[in-house]
Design a protein around this motif. Structure first.
Motif, PDB file in Angstrom:
ATOM      1  N   ILE A  39      99.721  -0.161  26.151  1.00 36.74           N
ATOM      2  CA  ILE A  39     100.494  -1.387  26.787  1.00 36.74           C
ATOM      3  C   ILE A  39      99.818  -2.582  26.193  1.00 36.74           C
ATOM      4  O   ILE A  39     100.640  -3.489  25.580  1.00 36.74           O
ATOM      5  N   LEU A  40      98.681  -2.625  25.822  1.00 33.03           N
ATOM      6  CA  LEU A  40      97.847  -3.701  25.193  1.00 33.03           C
ATOM      7  C   LEU A  40      98.458  -3.885  23.831  1.00 33.03           C
ATOM      8  O   LEU A  40      98.273  -5.087  23.023  1.00 33.03           O
ATOM      9  N   ARG A  41      98.621  -2.540  23.232  1.00 30.57           N
ATOM     10  CA  ARG A  41      99.119  -2.874  21.847  1.00 30.57           C
ATOM     11  C   ARG A  41     100.546  -3.062  21.461  1.00 30.57           C
ATOM     12  O   ARG A  41     101.117  -2.941  20.417  1.00 30.57           O
ATOM     13  N   LEU A  54     107.522   2.688  32.887  1.00 30.27           N
ATOM     14  CA  LEU A  54     107.180   2.298  31.628  1.00 30.27           C
ATOM     15  C   LEU A  54     108.371   2.371  30.422  1.00 30.27           C
ATOM     16  O   LEU A  54     108.912   3.355  30.378  1.00 30.27           O
ATOM     17  N   ASN A  55     108.657   1.209  29.718  1.00 32.32           N
ATOM     18  CA  ASN A  55     109.477   1.636  28.494  1.00 32.32           C
ATOM     19  C   ASN A  55     108.896   1.749  27.300  1.00 32.32           C
ATOM     20  O   ASN A  55     107.851   1.019  27.043  1.00 32.32           O
ATOM     21  N   ILE A  56     109.102   2.481  26.286  1.00 23.09           N
ATOM     22  CA  ILE A  56     108.734   2.510  25.047  1.00 23.09           C
ATOM     23  C   ILE A  56     109.506   1.516  24.224  1.00 23.09           C
ATOM     24  O   ILE A  56     110.580   1.728  23.850  1.00 23.09           O
ATOM     25  N   ILE A  57     108.421   0.679  23.664  1.00 31.89           N
ATOM     26  CA  ILE A  57     109.291  -0.562  22.891  1.00 31.89           C
ATOM     27  C   ILE A  57     108.965  -0.538  21.384  1.00 31.89           C
ATOM     28  O   ILE A  57     109.554  -1.226  20.682  1.00 31.89           O
ATOM     29  N   ASP A  58     107.797   0.364  21.007  1.00 30.02           N
ATOM     30  CA  ASP A  58     107.547   0.383  19.768  1.00 30.02           C
ATOM     31  C   ASP A  58     107.240   1.844  19.186  1.00 30.02           C
ATOM     32  O   ASP A  58     106.128   2.405  20.115  1.00 30.02           O
ATOM     33  N   ALA A 200      98.186  -3.022  32.177  1.00 34.61           N
ATOM     34  CA  ALA A 200      97.310  -2.290  31.825  1.00 34.61           C
ATOM     35  C   ALA A 200      96.397  -1.688  32.866  1.00 34.61           C
ATOM     36  O   ALA A 200      96.143  -0.137  33.049  1.00 34.61           O
ATOM     37  N   ILE A 201      95.891  -2.618  33.692  1.00 36.55           N
ATOM     38  CA  ILE A 201      95.012  -2.280  34.845  1.00 36.55           C
ATOM     39  C   ILE A 201      95.907  -1.468  35.825  1.00 36.55           C
ATOM     40  O   ILE A 201      95.271  -0.134  36.250  1.00 36.55           O
ATOM     41  N   GLU A 202      97.095  -1.576  35.957  1.00 36.09           N
ATOM     42  CA  GLU A 202      97.957  -0.809  37.101  1.00 36.09           C
ATOM     43  C   GLU A 202      98.274   0.402  36.453  1.00 36.09           C
ATOM     44  O   GLU A 202      97.964   1.409  37.155  1.00 36.09           O
ATOM     45  N   ALA A 203      98.233   0.763  35.358  1.00 37.88           N
ATOM     46  CA  ALA A 203      98.580   1.997  34.602  1.00 37.88           C
ATOM     47  C   ALA A 203      97.081   2.926  34.643  1.00 37.88           C
ATOM     48  O   ALA A 203      97.175   4.177  35.033  1.00 37.88           O
ATOM     49  N   ALA A 204      96.159   2.056  34.556  1.00 37.02           N
ATOM     50  CA  ALA A 204      94.883   2.831  34.524  1.00 37.02           C
ATOM     51  C   ALA A 204      94.435   3.373  36.128  1.00 37.02           C
ATOM     52  O   ALA A 204      94.306   4.546  36.227  1.00 37.02           O
ATOM     53  N   LEU A 205      95.052   2.547  36.908  1.00 41.98           N
ATOM     54  CA  LEU A 205      94.907   2.788  38.487  1.00 41.98           C
ATOM     55  C   LEU A 205      95.731   3.884  38.751  1.00 41.98           C
ATOM     56  O   LEU A 205      95.547   4.797  39.780  1.00 41.98           O
ATOM     57  N   ALA A 206      96.935   3.806  38.384  1.00 42.57           N
ATOM     58  CA  ALA A 206      98.053   4.915  38.735  1.00 42.57           C
ATOM     59  C   ALA A 206      97.329   6.284  38.398  1.00 42.57           C
ATOM     60  O   ALA A 206      97.650   7.233  38.935  1.00 42.57           O
ATOM     61  N   ALA A 207      96.676   6.225  37.219  1.00 38.76           N
ATOM     62  CA  ALA A 207      96.055   7.578  37.007  1.00 38.76           C
ATOM     63  C   ALA A 207      95.173   8.032  37.912  1.00 38.76           C
ATOM     64  O   ALA A 207      95.531   9.330  38.066  1.00 38.76           O
TER      65      ALA A 207
END
Length: 223
Positions: A39-41, A54-58, A200-207
């Motif tokens: 996400i950060l990248r 989440l969408n894959i944009i790259d 990014a933090i939301e994705a981490a906590l979702a894990a």
């Protein structure tokens, strides 16, 4: 050496001398680390209409062995999935932790140590370079205990380490108790305003939520 979120998390999740894993839900934490870094990248982004997806944009490779391994898994799954779906896709890959460990072996931070018992064989990853993790711990300690301002990757690593019981494995427990409120504030991303950081933090906590959900369901089914 600049570490990715996953590299930092992996170092905290390994015992220095033996290379054994420690903490709870490590694979899920590593999956969250990968999603957060992507996400950060700018490889992934929250769907504007459905923030839990989440969408894959790259689709271009990152040049990082572990992140490209994870990105390839997400590409096979397809874009637009729930964060929890991607977490589970990654966490259930048997090679997940090994790929990150081998990436750190290639960089000279870890080394491989084959193990065997009867007919079972496995590999552990002790430290080859003690300086890298020592600097990481010093950096994170300054943020949690001494008031140093965090950047996005710091907040995600601290959030994941706190949720997977790794802070107590790597830092003084009395310091953690004394700075509990600050650690919580850092882990929630309250000190950072960037939208990508929050995602990014939301994705981490979702894990971690995904991990605890799986554990709870398994326990309920077993009873």
């Amino acid at each position: 050496m600049d570490l990715t979120i996953a590299e930092g998390f992996a170092l905290l999740a390994l015992k220095n001398e033996s290379g054994e894993k420690q903490g709870q839900f490590v694979e899920y934490g590593l999956a969250g680390s990968a999603l957060s870094e992507l996400i950060l990248r700018g490889k992934l982004a929250q769907d504007p209409a459905k923030p839990k997806r989440l969408n894959i944009i790259d689709t271009e490779t990152t040049g990082d062995r572990f992140l490209d391994f994870c990105l390839s898994i997400l590409l096979k799954a397809g874009g637009g999935k729930k964060i929890s779906t991607y977490v589970n896709k990654l966490a259930h890959k048997s090679k997940l932790f090994r790929e990150q460990a081998l990436s750190l072996v290639e960089k000279g931070v870890l080394r491989t140590e084959p193990k065997s018992f009867l007919v079972f064989n496995w590999t552990q990853y002790p430290e080859a370079d003690t300086v890298t993790e020592a600097k990481l711990r010093e950096h994170l300690a300054a943020i949690m205990f001494d008031g140093k301002a965090p950047v996005a990757r710091d907040s995600v690593i601290i959030a994941l380490a706190e949720k997977t019981q790794l802070l107590g494995k790597n830092f003084d427990k009395s310091e953690i108790r004394a700075h509990k409120a600050r650690i919580k504030e850092i882990a929630k991303g309250d000190m950072l305003a960037a939208k990508a950081t929050v995602a990014a933090i939301e994705a981490a906590l979702a894990a971690v939520i995904a991990a605890t959900t799986v554990t709870t369901v398994a326990a309920t089914t077993g009873s």
